[in-house]
Enzyme design. Sequence first.
Site, PDB file in Angstrom:
ATOM      1  N   ARG A 182     -22.821  -7.102   4.978  1.00 45.59           N
ATOM      2  CA  ARG A 182     -21.739  -6.415   4.425  1.00 45.59           C
ATOM      3  C   ARG A 182     -21.817  -4.735   4.650  1.00 45.59           C
ATOM      4  NH1 ARG A 182     -22.415  -8.065  -1.500  1.00 45.59           N
ATOM      5  NH2 ARG A 182     -20.477  -6.645  -1.862  1.00 45.59           N
ATOM      6  N   ARG A 217      -9.715  -0.975   3.497  1.00 42.40           N
ATOM      7  CA  ARG A 217     -11.040  -0.879   4.135  1.00 42.40           C
ATOM      8  C   ARG A 217     -11.250  -0.778   5.503  1.00 42.40           C
ATOM      9  NH1 ARG A 217     -13.456  -4.263  -0.213  1.00 42.40           N
ATOM     10  NH2 ARG A 217     -15.875  -4.634   0.137  1.00 42.40           N
ATOM     11  N   ARG A 254     -23.221 -13.058  -7.569  1.00 46.56           N
ATOM     12  CA  ARG A 254     -22.248 -13.273  -6.569  1.00 46.56           C
ATOM     13  C   ARG A 254     -23.078 -13.690  -5.496  1.00 46.56           C
ATOM     14  NH1 ARG A 254     -18.356  -8.117  -5.691  1.00 46.56           N
ATOM     15  NH2 ARG A 254     -18.838  -8.689  -3.543  1.00 46.56           N
ATOM     16  N   LYS A 307     -18.208   1.153  -7.251  1.00 53.15           N
ATOM     17  CA  LYS A 307     -16.693   1.108  -7.192  1.00 53.15           C
ATOM     18  C   LYS A 307     -16.061   0.499  -8.467  1.00 53.15           C
ATOM     19  CE  LYS A 307     -15.822  -0.392  -3.281  1.00 53.15           C
ATOM     20  NZ  LYS A 307     -17.074  -0.731  -2.629  1.00 53.15           N
ATOM     21  N   ARG A 342     -27.349  -6.869  -8.940  1.00 47.76           N
ATOM     22  CA  ARG A 342     -26.210  -6.913  -9.853  1.00 47.76           C
ATOM     23  C   ARG A 342     -25.663  -8.624 -10.201  1.00 47.76           C
ATOM     24  NH1 ARG A 342     -20.941  -4.867  -6.562  1.00 47.76           N
ATOM     25  NH2 ARG A 342     -21.192  -6.435  -5.372  1.00 47.76           N
TER      26      ARG A 342
HETATM   27  P1  AMP Z   1     -15.866  -6.612  -2.906  1.00 50.98           P
HETATM   28  O1  AMP Z   1     -15.622  -7.293  -4.007  1.00 50.98           O
HETATM   29  O2  AMP Z   1     -14.833  -5.288  -2.807  1.00 50.98           O
HETATM   30  O3  AMP Z   1     -17.119  -6.261  -2.378  1.00 50.98           O
HETATM   31  O4  AMP Z   1     -15.082  -7.552  -1.841  1.00 50.98           O
HETATM   32  C1  AMP Z   1     -15.764  -8.888  -1.523  1.00 50.98           C
HETATM   33  C2  AMP Z   1     -15.417  -9.253  -0.124  1.00 50.98           C
HETATM   34  O5  AMP Z   1     -14.145  -9.562  -0.130  1.00 50.98           O
HETATM   35  C3  AMP Z   1     -15.644  -8.369   1.004  1.00 50.98           C
HETATM   36  O6  AMP Z   1     -17.090  -8.344   1.492  1.00 50.98           O
HETATM   37  C4  AMP Z   1     -14.585  -8.649   2.084  1.00 50.98           C
HETATM   38  O7  AMP Z   1     -15.025 -10.036   2.766  1.00 50.98           O
HETATM   39  C5  AMP Z   1     -13.596  -9.119   1.271  1.00 50.98           C
HETATM   40  N1  AMP Z   1     -12.598  -8.186   0.915  1.00 50.98           N
HETATM   41  C6  AMP Z   1     -12.284  -7.559  -0.213  1.00 50.98           C
HETATM   42  N2  AMP Z   1     -11.337  -6.223  -0.114  1.00 50.98           N
HETATM   43  C7  AMP Z   1     -11.121  -6.451   1.330  1.00 50.98           C
HETATM   44  C8  AMP Z   1     -10.219  -5.688   2.299  1.00 50.98           C
HETATM   45  N3  AMP Z   1      -9.618  -4.685   1.523  1.00 50.98           N
HETATM   46  N4  AMP Z   1     -10.124  -5.955   3.578  1.00 50.98           N
HETATM   47  C9  AMP Z   1     -10.846  -7.031   3.938  1.00 50.98           C
HETATM   48  N5  AMP Z   1     -11.583  -7.793   3.334  1.00 50.98           N
HETATM   49  C10 AMP Z   1     -11.647  -7.398   1.861  1.00 50.98           C
END
Ligand code: AMP
Length: 220
Positions: A171, A88, A160, A13, A127
């Site tokens: 995740r 999400r 990360r 994404k 990554r």
């Molecule tokens: P990402 O960079 O999108 O993979 O997000 C990293 C982490 O941030 C996720 O594993 C969640 O813990 C948190 N996170 C990001 N976006 C959301 C969301 N819309 N709702 C809940 N947690 C989120």
Amino acid sequence: MRLVLLGAPGAGKGTVAGPLSKFLGVPAISTGEIFRQNISEKTPLGQSAKQYIDKGELVPDDIVLLLIESRLAQPDCKTGFILDGFPRTIVQAKALNEMLMKRNEEITAVINVELDEETIISRLAGRRVCEKCGRTYNLHSIMPCVPDTCDLCEGRVSQREDDKVETVKKRLDTYYKKTQSLVKFYNDAGLLIRVQNKKETEESVNEIVNTVSRTLKGRK
Ligand code: AMP
């Protein structure tokens, strides 16, 4: 143009969001990126989000909704936006619809970035992300020209914390339990565009951007 990017963690994404944002001239908003920024600045928001992120769990809906509401109220979102990693959960998706309805707006389309689980796991292990601007790289495909240094902003490129194997499994599990149902939610609403992100080369990302722009022609 108001787009949502859906897809499992590691499906690509973020890689698609950057070029798509440039092409469409609207900001890409990554909730994960905003959380990581707040964690590194040790803000109260960062501190409350960190405990969930470190465990591979979702940050509670009420926290995320406050964050996104204030971000979408910024002037740069007036002509549109690309949401990367939000919504999400079904609760978040319904709240987004309500937020937009109040502004007399609606989602233009939802792009589901698809990839098989085996490739996702190996891709997440490789990554690397720029700590400063969030640009993503991968040990197996798109690497910065100077090792560990971002091509765009010269920030430090690193792995990360939540890309470590154990957290990745959690995740993915969270994705299947809480987020995957959004694919049907948006498909039923007639908004879903499916794209495959097999290769994660610049060529493949451009192909996705072209597919999306062709499909979106004529939509506002
Ligand atoms: P990402 O960079 O999108 O993979 O997000 C990293 C982490 O941030 C996720 O594993 C969640 O813990 C948190 N996170 C990001 N976006 C959301 C969301 N819309 N709702 C809940 N947690 C989120």
